[in-house]
Design an enzyme around this catalytic site. Structure first.
Site, mmCIF file in Angstrom:
data_model
loop_
_atom_site.group_PDB
_atom_site.id
_atom_site.type_symbol
_atom_site.label_atom_id
_atom_site.label_comp_id
_atom_site.label_asym_id
_atom_site.label_seq_id
_atom_site.Cartn_x
_atom_site.Cartn_y
_atom_site.Cartn_z
ATOM 1 N N TYR A 115 0.859 -1.180 0.000
ATOM 2 C CA TYR A 115 0.000 0.000 0.000
ATOM 3 C C TYR A 115 0.899 1.235 0.000
ATOM 4 O O TYR A 115 1.983 1.217 -0.564
ATOM 5 C CB TYR A 115 -0.964 -0.072 1.195
ATOM 6 C CG TYR A 115 -2.111 0.889 1.096
ATOM 7 C CD1 TYR A 115 -2.897 0.958 -0.057
ATOM 8 C CD2 TYR A 115 -2.425 1.736 2.151
ATOM 9 C CE1 TYR A 115 -3.939 1.851 -0.163
ATOM 10 C CE2 TYR A 115 -3.485 2.630 2.063
ATOM 11 C CZ TYR A 115 -4.234 2.686 0.903
ATOM 12 O OH TYR A 115 -5.268 3.578 0.806
ATOM 13 N N LYS A 170 -21.481 -19.100 -10.036
ATOM 14 C CA LYS A 170 -20.691 -18.971 -11.261
ATOM 15 C C LYS A 170 -19.247 -18.607 -10.916
ATOM 16 O O LYS A 170 -18.298 -19.136 -11.508
ATOM 17 C CB LYS A 170 -21.305 -17.880 -12.134
ATOM 18 C CG LYS A 170 -20.954 -17.968 -13.586
ATOM 19 C CD LYS A 170 -21.933 -18.896 -14.279
ATOM 20 C CE LYS A 170 -21.714 -18.903 -15.759
ATOM 21 N NZ LYS A 170 -22.732 -19.709 -16.456
#
Length: 463
Positions: A115, A170
């Site tokens: 980060y 899915k």
């Protein structure tokens, strides 16, 4: 209508307290058998000198059937039903997917690189060279599963919330079968302009877009418009996934009856997204005699109610589905339960092939026509020859992402179907084995290779 086969989608677990006496366990098993339940595991939870607590896992054929089984057990003398678990609902509680970090954050050093401030260097590198987004972010292996919830399975317009469990499932399949990170995007709009604009705006994050459960005819428009404005693969699985697997199954079925796709008469019942896509792919594969039907009968040139997509397959003949099936070699149903009768099937040509793919209840129950057909396939997992899109879409996207294809083409779909069909060898091919298992790990690899190879041949691969 023949009773449906009990299956895990309607399975329940019953926790029962019984007297610790000989014959009490057998009485429960008998009660379940008498109501048509399919017995699974029996687990001993607790036992004392006087009582036992056991859990019985039972497959039913419907919600109503499960209730019958529960009632039969509740009515047994000296038994006490402590709890009932709907196993499918339990599996879905709290959702089926989550996000995990690929790297550990154990120190200040890790945080500084992953980060701020280190991530700023990565941001600048991508801004200076946009192609680096594929090397330095999740984009290279991430697919958005986009729906408006307007055509969820065979259930209809359930909206975005009702569609979310399917999209989660899915995403699981993408990860399990092709190691692709996919995320459900369920949109609270059914306006094509809004859908296209939304997908365009989120596309920078994703390497591909899988459109799902969007009703016809707007699904055609949405896919076409997104293909024009985006340079990443756009795939409407209800159309192309179904078409690819149907063609793969037909390739092998025709081998068994010694007929060619160029000569057979094919009847398709259901002229929605899947039906139109199947017809287009069959035509690309060489089929010359395709007759389509919708709820009003044959798509005839004399009808004034046909959409442009239906007009593409209109014929001179008019009539009912029964008229269309006379003398047909192949029937493919992508429609609704129970619309086909045994008499219609018996009117077909010799060695008929029937793909009754309406889900969960097919156009005709296989048990009714076992002796009348050469091959039958359905969309269900509890019958032989399941036409399941999972044989196609994970490998399609794996191949497209690996070669950084800018789009997907009909040639890719043809090669994907051929790759799936080829996995069933001549020695393995039989009337009850025309497609590979969805758990065959070779499938996604073979489909991905076919897609990548075709993309390079067509000059649309960027890696």
């Amino acid at each position: 209508m023949v009773n449906l086969t009990p299956n895990p989608s309607f399975s329940v677990t019953l926790r029962l307290q019984l007297p610790n006496k000989a014959g009490k366990l057998a009485s429960v098993v008998q009660a379940i058998a008498n109501t048509g339940g399919n017995m699974g595991p029996i687990d001993l939870i607790e036992q004392t000198l006087h009582t036992t607590v056991r859990e019985f896992t039972v497959d039913a054929s419907s919600t109503e059937h499960a209730e019958e089984i529960i009632e039969s057990v509740k009515n047994l003398p000296e038994s006490k039903l402590l709890k009932v678990y709907d196993r499918t609902f339990n599996l879905h509680r709290s959702g089926k997917i989550s996000i995990h970090s690929k790297i550990p954050l154990k120190s200040q050093s890790d945080l500084a690189m992953a980060y701020t401030p280190g991530v700023g260097r990565i941001c600048r590198a991508i801004a200076d060279d946009p192609e680096q987004v594929y090397n330095l972010t999740i984009k290279q292996n991430t697919v958005a599963i986009v729906t408006d919830g307007s055509a969820v399975l065979g259930l209809g317009n359930l909206g975005p919330g009702g569609a979310l469990p399917v999209m989660e499932g899915k995403a699981m399949l993408f990860k399990e079968f092709a190691d692709i990170d996919a995320f459900p995007i369920c949109l609270d709009t059914q306006d094509p302009d809004a859908i296209v604009e939304t997908v365009k705006n989120i596309a920078p994050v994703f390497g591909g877009i899988n459109l799902e459960d969007i009703a016809a005819p707007r699904c055609f428009e949405i896919e076409a418009r997104l293909r024009e404005i985006l340079d990443i693969p756009i795939f409407h699985d209800d159309q192309h996934g179904t078409a690819i697997v149907s063609l793969a199954a037909l390739i092998n079925a025709l081998k068994l009856v010694n007929k060619s796709i160029e000569e057979v008469k094919i009847v398709l019942n259901g002229a929605g997204a899947a039906g139109i896509a199947i017809a287009r792919l069959l035509k690309k594969a060489g089929a010359t005699q395709i007759m389509m039907c919708d709820s009003h009968g044959i798509l005839s040139k004399g009808r004034s109610d046909l959409t442009p997509q239906k007009q593409e397959f209109a014929v001179e003949l008019s009539g009912t589905i029964a008229d269309a099936m006379k003398g047909a070699d192949v029937f493919m149903g992508i429609s609704v339960p129970g619309v086909i009768t045994r008499e219609m099937v018996k009117s077909m040509a010799s060695d008929p092939i029937v793909f009754a793919m309406a889900n969960p209840i097919p156009e005709i129950q296989p048990e009714l026509i076992t002796d009348d057909v050469a091959i039958i396939a359905t969309g269900r997992s509890d019958y032989a020859n399941q036409i399941n899109n999972v044989l196609a879409f994970p490998g399609i996207f794996r191949g497209a992402l690996d070669c950084r294809a800018s789009t997907l083409t009909m040639s890719m779909y043809l090669e994907a179907a051929a790759a799936i069909a080829a996995l069933v060898t001549a020695n393995e091919l039989s009337p009850e084995n025309i497609v590979p298992s969805v758990f065959d790990k070779r499938v996604a690899i073979a489909v991905a290779a076919a897609v990548s190879h075709t993309a390079r041949q067509e000059g649309i691969a960027r890696r």
